[in-house]
Design a protein around this motif. Structure first.
Motif, short mmCIF file in Angstrom:
data_model
loop_
_atom_site.label_atom_id
_atom_site.label_comp_id
_atom_site.label_asym_id
_atom_site.label_seq_id
_atom_site.Cartn_x
_atom_site.Cartn_y
_atom_site.Cartn_z
N TYR A 63 54.16 38.35 44.44
CA TYR A 63 55.40 38.76 44.54
C TYR A 63 55.67 39.75 43.20
N ASN A 64 54.79 40.50 42.72
CA ASN A 64 55.07 41.48 41.67
C ASN A 64 54.89 42.85 42.50
N SER A 65 54.54 43.85 41.55
CA SER A 65 54.24 45.35 42.11
C SER A 65 53.08 45.90 41.70
N LEU A 66 52.16 44.85 41.52
CA LEU A 66 50.94 45.29 40.87
C LEU A 66 49.98 46.33 41.62
N GLU A 67 49.61 47.33 41.09
CA GLU A 67 48.84 48.38 41.43
C GLU A 67 47.47 48.43 41.03
N SER A 68 47.13 47.52 40.04
CA SER A 68 45.90 47.32 39.39
C SER A 68 45.63 46.09 39.03
N THR A 69 44.27 45.65 38.79
CA THR A 69 43.89 44.45 38.27
C THR A 69 43.38 44.60 36.97
N ALA A 70 43.56 45.61 36.33
CA ALA A 70 43.32 45.81 34.91
C ALA A 70 43.49 44.84 34.11
N GLY A 71 42.65 43.85 33.42
CA GLY A 71 43.02 43.03 32.64
C GLY A 71 42.38 41.47 33.09
N LEU A 72 41.91 41.65 34.22
CA LEU A 72 41.48 40.53 34.84
C LEU A 72 40.12 40.07 34.12
N GLU A 73 39.41 40.97 33.65
CA GLU A 73 38.18 40.66 33.03
C GLU A 73 38.29 39.91 31.93
N HIS A 74 39.40 39.67 31.24
CA HIS A 74 39.35 38.73 29.94
C HIS A 74 39.71 37.26 30.69
N PHE A 75 39.92 37.13 32.06
CA PHE A 75 40.22 35.68 32.39
C PHE A 75 38.77 35.33 32.89
N LYS A 76 37.90 34.87 31.95
CA LYS A 76 36.49 34.32 32.53
C LYS A 76 36.43 33.32 32.85
N PHE A 77 37.39 32.26 33.02
CA PHE A 77 37.31 30.99 33.33
C PHE A 77 38.05 30.83 34.57
N LEU A 78 38.40 31.79 35.36
CA LEU A 78 39.45 31.63 36.50
C LEU A 78 38.72 31.20 37.64
N ARG A 79 39.15 30.25 38.50
CA ARG A 79 38.75 29.49 39.74
C ARG A 79 39.58 30.02 40.81
N GLU A 80 41.02 29.92 40.54
CA GLU A 80 41.85 30.34 41.71
C GLU A 80 42.70 31.78 41.20
N LEU A 81 42.51 32.51 42.10
CA LEU A 81 43.61 33.80 41.83
C LEU A 81 44.42 34.12 43.05
#
Length: 255
Positions: A63-81
């Protein structure tokens, strides 16, 4: 180290007001789960990345207005997105997220299924749960009223063929029989997208540079664009047969 950083963030959150000095509401973080929901963000805020990237295992940016996923590369331990209800389109990119097992992209602007699945197969190879409902790339009645169950089943076979570790796709668990069938027919379920072109060009059969075709003889065809005078006249036509639809309304007195 991560536990100490998490405790420090919890302490900082307790000292925060509900909004920061810019009036932006603070994210919610607890037990490795970070929620940043309904903030109209077009990108992942740098402060969010800096403060939480090393301790977040579940990230909810719906429920945002995200147009890009830039920055996800820093969340190296993500299991759920969770990326539901954003403005993500076919140019979406994913970093290497080897631990990610759950991804939801419901109600975005995704249309190119082939491209999306190829990216996920390469960057998120261990997905077991994926949901794409509400996108044109997912051909069901939520995205288009002219799609039917057969369209959706072909889509499922293709996705399961490309992502064989999936246990749950959209709103339905994956059955063993479905996996077996996906291995057999999956390669033939590729969605072919027409190249972008002018619809009028697609209907035209003329070869560029060739003379314009006309069914008229050459001498008439050459003069057809010159001054033309129309003709007007009468043509009298009489029908003497017995099978005219009008004959049944004619009586002897009318003759």
């Amino acid at each position: 180290m991560a536990d100490q950083q998490e405790n420090n963030l919890i302490t900082r959150s307790d000292n925060y007001n509900d909004h920061d000095r810019n009036g932006i509401s603070k994210p919610t973080f607890a037990d490795g789960q970070l929620s940043f929901i309904g903030r109209d963000a077009t990108v992942i805020p740098p402060e969010l990345i800096q403060d939480y990237c090393k301790i977040t295992k579940r990230l909810d940016l719906s429920y945002n207005s995200l147009e890009s996923t830039a920055g996800l590369e820093h969340f190296k331990f993500l299991r759920e997105l969770i990326l539901d209800n954003n403005e993500l389109s076919d140019d979406i990119t994913f970093p290497n997220l080897r631990e990610l097992h759950t991804l939801t992209l419901n109600k975005n602007r995704l249309t190119d299924l082939n491209s999306l699945i190829d990216k996920l197969a390469s960057k998120c190879p261990n997905l077991t749960y994926l949901s794409l409902l509400g996108n044109q790339a997912c051909p069901n009645q939520l995205s288009s009223c002219d799609k039917d169950d057969e369209d959706y089943q072909r889509y499922r076979y293709y996705v399961l063929y490309k992502l064989p570790k999936l246990k749950f796709l959209d709103s339905t668990p994956v059955a063993p029989s479905e996996v077996a069938e996906a291995k057999r027919v999956g390669p033939f379920m590729v969605v072919v997208r027409p190249k972008d072109s002018d619809p009028e060009d697609a209907l035209s059969t003329e070869v560029p540079g060739s003379p314009k075709y006309s069914p008229l003889p050459a001498d008439i065809s050459e003069d057809r664009d010159k001054d033309h005078q129309g003709t007007f006249g009468k043509s009298k036509y009489m029908y003497y047969g017995r099978h005219s639809e009008g004959n049944r309304f004619i009586r002897n007195k009318d003759l």
